[in-house]
Design an enzyme around this catalytic site. Structure first.
Site, mmCIF file in Angstrom:
data_model
loop_
_atom_site.group_PDB
_atom_site.id
_atom_site.type_symbol
_atom_site.label_atom_id
_atom_site.label_comp_id
_atom_site.label_asym_id
_atom_site.label_seq_id
_atom_site.Cartn_x
_atom_site.Cartn_y
_atom_site.Cartn_z
ATOM 1 N N ASP A 20 -6.405 -9.207 -0.742
ATOM 2 C CA ASP A 20 -7.045 -8.686 0.663
ATOM 3 C C ASP A 20 -6.888 -9.892 1.769
ATOM 4 O O ASP A 20 -6.636 -9.531 2.978
ATOM 5 C CB ASP A 20 -8.339 -8.204 0.494
ATOM 6 C CG ASP A 20 -9.334 -9.026 0.164
ATOM 7 O OD1 ASP A 20 -8.918 -10.163 -0.775
ATOM 8 O OD2 ASP A 20 -10.581 -8.806 0.132
ATOM 9 N N ASP A 157 -13.929 -5.154 0.458
ATOM 10 C CA ASP A 157 -15.362 -4.594 -0.203
ATOM 11 C C ASP A 157 -15.998 -3.903 0.972
ATOM 12 O O ASP A 157 -16.445 -2.762 0.587
ATOM 13 C CB ASP A 157 -16.172 -6.045 -0.616
ATOM 14 C CG ASP A 157 -15.325 -6.648 -1.607
ATOM 15 O OD1 ASP A 157 -14.555 -6.093 -2.367
ATOM 16 O OD2 ASP A 157 -16.104 -7.685 -2.187
#
Length: 368
Positions: A20, A157
């Protein structure tokens, strides 16, 4: 008096680890475990935070005084950081009384911090009628964690907690934040995905996580690309040959092959070959263990034991250095796998792991 109750879930990542913050691809889904926040506004500029799980007295902060590096530290920095990020972004947020209760395991790599941030952002967005889209809230929460808390996490997240839908995994491109919901109904196929919390605590803000991120950024600069996401899978060997630093080569290999694994898992799920994702998960663990070097003996023990017990695949999930692993198994084999895992931890003198079934669940919502 309370003006409402909101909830935001933790998440487990099916595939796509440490990609990410390299502008790559991830595939998380939300868990049924949530952080619940009960809020009411205040007109005196005070942010009052209390947790039923942490205990102790409520912490009071003045919203005008919130700034990176000036917080008291600990769990309150996460919601305080969200208030700071909202105000710093030009959104008119005042004081609030916030009480939290959570069922998301802390330190397990299941994004308890993101759940805390997202539930705060969603509640304040609703109370103060800010009109923020979910993806924008996720970005502000990520900024709170990066800048205010000082943890160099990516966007996965917070986006998972804010945007996931029940019965699906979220295919997220972390560069342009485009999303695709991929159906993931394992139970209907006689499959189960276990989460095994090793109870080994990890902390993203500690040095090793940051070192991996810095290594990836250094490698991207050396290769002349904006991020390692821009190194094609077919060009991996050529890219590795161009890197002079032997320490960063395995980091690059992991990121490039992990992005490719996300694409492979999506293709398998969409073609109905769900059981075939098991070996891809196991490949991902080997890469995280050997190339990215973020596993630990307990996570390796879960993977090795699960596979020896007949599981279809297993890997660590989350940032690493502890936390949790996931195990894909036939439902008919689930009890055997669980028993083997408990036995292996007991016979090696380790703390008993927490094991539960991961059910793809809904993202953040207003409860009342």
């Amino acid at each position: 008096m309370s003006e409402g109750v909101w909830a935001a879930p933790g998440r487990v990542n099916l595939i796509g680890e440490h990609t990410d913050y390299n502008d790559g691809f991830v595939m998380p889904f939300a868990l049924p475990h949530t952080t619940v926040a009960t809020l009411s506004r205040r007109d005196d500029g005070v942010l009052r935070l209390h947790s039923a799980d942490v205990g102790g007295e409520a912490v009071e902060l003045r919203v005008d005084d919130l700034a990176p590096g000036r917080g008291p530290g600990g769990w309150t920095d996460y919601p305080a950081g969200v208030v700071w990020a909202l105000r710093d972004g030009g959104h008119a947020v005042g004081g609030a009384d916030i009480h939290y209760e959570s069922t998301v395991p802390t330190g397990a790599g299941l994004s308890s911090s993101a759940a805390l941030e997202v539930v705060t952002a969603l509640a304040l967005n609703d109370l103060y009628e800010l009109g923020l889209e979910r993806w924008r809230m996720a970005r502000l929460c990520r900024r709170a964690e990066n800048v205010y808390v000082g943890a160099p996490t990516g966007i996965m997240d917070q986006t998972a907690s804010a945007c996931c839908t029940a019965g699906h995994a979220l295919h997220l491109d972390t560069r342009d934040l485009s999303q695709r919901q991929i159906p993931l109904d394992l139970a209907a196929l006689g499959l189960e995905l276990l989460v095994v919390d090793t109870r080994v605590k990890h902390a993203h803000s500690e040095g090793e996580y940051g070192n991996r991120r810095a290594g990836c950024e250094s490698a991207a600069a050396a290769l002349g690309v904006p991020a390692l996401r821009d190194v094609p899978y077919t060009g991996l060997q050529a890219a590795l040959a161009r890197l002079e630093d032997p320490e960063v080569r395995p980091l690059v290999r992991h990121i490039v092959t992990e992005n490719h694994r996300v694409e492979r898992v999506i293709a398998l799920l969409e073609s109905g070959e769900v059981r075939a994702i098991g070996p891809v998960l196991t490949e991902g663990h080997a890469s995280l263990r050997d190339d990215f070097r973020v596993s630990c003996p307990e996570l390796d023990l879960v993977v090795d034991t699960a596979l020896a017990s007949g599981a279809l695949g297993a890997r660590m999930t989350g940032g690493g250095f502890g936390g949790s692993a996931i195990v894909l198994t036939e439902t008919s084999m689930s009890a055997t796998v669980r028993t083997s895992l408990l036995k292996s931890f007991a016979t090696t003198g380790r703390t008993e792991p927490r094991i539960f079934t991961a059910i793809p669940s809904a993202g953040a919502t207003r409860v009342s």
